[in-house]
Design an enzyme around this catalytic site. Structure first.
Site, PDB file in Angstrom:
ATOM      1  N   TYR A 110       0.847  -1.197   0.000  1.00  0.00           N
ATOM      2  CA  TYR A 110       0.000   0.000   0.000  1.00  0.00           C
ATOM      3  C   TYR A 110       0.879   1.241   0.000  1.00  0.00           C
ATOM      4  CZ  TYR A 110      -2.952   3.788   1.626  1.00  0.00           C
ATOM      5  OH  TYR A 110      -3.590   5.000   1.727  1.00  0.00           O
ATOM      6  N   GLU A 198      -3.468   7.484  -4.022  1.00  0.00           N
ATOM      7  CA  GLU A 198      -3.481   6.243  -3.260  1.00  0.00           C
ATOM      8  C   GLU A 198      -3.315   5.071  -4.214  1.00  0.00           C
ATOM      9  OE1 GLU A 198      -5.946   5.029   0.552  1.00  0.00           O
ATOM     10  OE2 GLU A 198      -7.178   4.860  -1.240  1.00  0.00           O
TER      11      GLU A 198
END
Lengths: 394, 295
Positions: A110, A198
């Site tokens: 991530y 993101e």
């Protein structure tokens, strides 16, 4: 402003951020053509393009192992109502797909960049827990999130990127590619005035490539004036039609699910008015900030927007006239109410400059407007109006 | 006394010839604020209603000893205007301008720390010390000179609280609108510290809203340091997550920044939290009465 995944990936490509090969399509036939002629290979991913996360769980992301499957999945997905934890129960209709090459995944990580308001700096967040909801990771295992604050004068430094790549457990070619990825991603975030970049998941392939399997970018509305290309990515199909209409009149409107519409000047007072409605026993039907210049036109447009919502059973107008004179606002309310011929009960609270005159005008207007003096009085009158409504419908 | 602005304030208006700047300059002068200069690049040497206009803030400071600036220049030039004021030695800079990109404000925020200058805003109504000076766009007449400090992220909701106080006979020492943007010069904690240290402020009304964690941060400080009564309200109890409520900063993201969370943090710090914004004035009145009995 939010954009689609494929648009975010287009932007990232411009900044040399590694992303899988792919193309947006609008028909199943096009999906097959793109898979066969432009991408090649034997595995493809069909991804529904909506402005909401959690698409995989809702059936909006499928891996196709044949061109036949590409066709079938695309056909099923286009036009389907996709419900995820971010769309609410009403879901979103899928109108665009992204067809991508399949990737040989080794690890899922991530990466996110956003503004940390507590320190007024951008921060890069990274985690080995890719593919999960990062909010959950933050809550349950905060130690698994690595944070690096970015100095605004210096930008993301290579040593910071190296530190993060090591902390993610990468080495060799994977580490080298991850560092290049992070530096390029920050550049994309910085130069486009993004408010969020993101990558979840960021994938590391068996071959050592590091690329953005998914990409979400949001942008600072205040900076769109210097990014005309990004402003063009706006997809009004993803927005509430009433909100789009309101933005045309320069009204700041957010549709909610309640039964009491409200019209207020100022964002803080608008939120507080919604809270008052709830405490009075109602549910706010909207957020509506008419801004500094509450005149006849803005009030009339505000009425139109509020009344297009069939759930609205009563309206509360709450204007604090500072520089704006209340008698002028009252004039606007009266003429707009006459013009539109509103049958719903309207509680009007005007406070500030010339408030007394304004109240007299409302009382003498011949319209069934209900004047209120204080905020407490307005709440009280909304409660009464709602109680009457109930007696009538019972 | 009061905080930030008072009778010693000598104000320079940046963007004095624009429509907002000129309108509010008149209003500020009417309130007897000492407006000593205006700045509009290229219009140096002229004047507005007798107020001399300069090309740069530096010129204005040199000629008029201005010590405070208010900024009305358009969003795309406003961040630079703040820097210009700081470089000219201004120590209190109040930026009214709405819509400045966050990326422009981040370096400004950090640069100002090195200059020891206080920035209020952007995207705020300004600062008023009733009876002394009004710097900004708030309606002066609802205020009353007194001993309660008011701090808020919003404009009209602040006026609402002030009106309630004034109607109950409670005056204000200073009212500060810190602004609704994600990057602002002064946060709750910065201003509450000033109110706490001000001998002429006896109570504090703080009006927060959803988004960020500045209210929680201030609550920690209050718990440890503030003995004066504090009354708090958080707007946006009914706001849904993920939706921006007007202010760029008013958004619940990733489940953080909810009103419920903030209200709990405030309560834990001993702040008297009201559920209804209609109760702000009366709650402060009761808290002050009890406070004066104790002292």
């Amino acid at each position: 402003m939010k954009i689609h995944e494929y648009q975010a990936k287009d932007i990232l490509r411009r900044f040399n951020v590694a992303v899988p090969k792919g193309r947006p399509v609008f028909t199943p036939e096009d999906a097959v053509r793109v898979a066969k002629e432009e991408l090649g290979g034997s595995v493809w991913v069909v991804k529904a393009q909506i402005h909401a996360g959690g698409r995989g769980k809702g059936g909006g992301v499928k891996v196709a192992k044949s061109l036949h499957e590409v066709y079938e999945f695309s056909k099923a997905m286009l036009g389907m109502k996709l419900v995820t934890h971010q769309t609410g129960p009403e879901g979103r209709i899928v109108k665009r797909l992204l067809i991508e090459q399949g990737i040989n995944i080794d690890k899922e990580l991530y990466i996110g960049i956003t503004l940390d308001r507590a320190i007024s700096k951008n921060v890069l967040m990274a985690s080995t827990e890719g593919g999960m909801e990062i909010e959950k990771v933050a809550e349950e295992t905060p130690e698994k999130i690595i944070k690096e604050a970015i100095d605004p004068m210096l930008g993301l430094r290579p040593n910071q990127a190296r530190k993060i790549a090591f902390a993610l457990g990468l080495s060799g070619i994977q580490h080298k590619n991850a560092v290049a990825f992070l530096l390029a991603l920050y550049k994309a975030y910085d130069q486009t005035d993004a408010s969020l970049a993101e990558i979840n998941p960021l994938v590391v392939t068996k071959e050592g490539d590091v690329m953005a399997l998914d990409a979400k970018m949001n942008f600072d509305d205040n900076a769109l004036f210097r990014h005309k290309d990004i402003a063009e990515f706006r997809d009004i199909d993803e927005e509430d039609p009433l909100e789009v209409e309101a933005s045309r009149y320069n009204l700041n409107y957010v549709k909610l699910d309640g039964n009491v519409g409200c019209m207020v000047n100022g964002a803080g007072l608008a939120m507080a008015t919604m809270d008052i409605i709830k405490l009075a026993g109602g549910e706010p039907a909207n957020f509506l900030d008419v801004g500094g210049g509450a005149n006849k036109e803005t009030v009339a447009n505000g009425f139109k927007i509020i009344l297009s919502d069939p759930n609205v059973k009563a309206i509360l107008i709450n204007i604090f006239g500072g520089i704006v004179r209340c008698d002028r606002v009252a004039e606007g309310v009266i003429s707009a109410a006459k013009e539109i011929n509103i049958s719903l009960p309207i509680v009007v609270r005007l406070e500030g400059t010339n408030a007394v005159e304004a109240r007299t005008m409302l009382q003498n207007s011949g319209l069934s407007l209900i004047p209120a003096s204080t905020l407490a009085d307005a709440a009280d009158k909304i409660t009464r109006v709602l109680a009457q409504n109930e007696t009538v419908s019972a | 006394m009061s905080i930030l602005v008072d009778k010693k304030t000598r104000l320079v208006v940046q963007g004095i010839t624009g429509s907002e700047g000129s309108f509010h300059t008149k209003q500020m002068v009417e309130y007897k604020t000492k407006v000593v200069a205006g700045v509009t690049p290229g219009k140096g040497g002229t004047d507005y209603e007798g107020i001399p206009i300069f090309n740069t803030v530096k010129d204005a400071v040199d000629a008029t000893k201005a010590n405070t600036s208010v900024i009305f220049v358009p969003a795309s030039f406003a961040a630079d205007a703040i820097l210009e004021a700081a470089d000219a030695g201004i120590k209190v800079i109040i930026c009214i301008t709405e819509g400045i990109p966050a990326a422009d404000m981040i370096p400004v925020y950090h640069y100002l720390k090195t200059k020891n200058a206080i920035l209020i805003g952007p995207n705020c109504p300004g600062v008023i010390s009733p009876g002394k000076a009004k710097i900004g766009i708030m309606p002066g007449f609802i205020h009353k000179e007194g001993r309660v400090g008011v701090i808020s992220r919003s404009g009209t909701l602040t006026y609402e609280a002030v009106k309630q106080l004034t109607d109950l006979g409670i005056g204000q020492s200073t009212c500060v609108g810190i602004g609704g943007d994600p990057v602002i010069g002064s946060r709750f904690i910065d201003i509450i510290k000033l109110f706490n240290e001000d001998p002429d402020t006896d109570g504090i009304v703080m009006i927060g809203e959803i988004g960020g964690s500045a209210e929680e941060e201030a609550a920690e400080y209050i718990k440890k340091n503030v003995k004066k009564p504090v009354v708090g309200f958080i707007a946006g109890q009914t706001a849904p997550p993920g939706r921006r409520m007007g202010h760029a900063g008013a958004i619940i993201s990733g489940g953080k920044g909810t009103a419920a969370e903030k209200m709990a943090a405030l309560k834990k710090a001993g702040i008297k939290v009201v559920k209804s914004p209609a109760d702000l004035g009366i709650t402060m009145k009761k808290a002050l009465d009890a406070y004066y009995k104790k002292v």
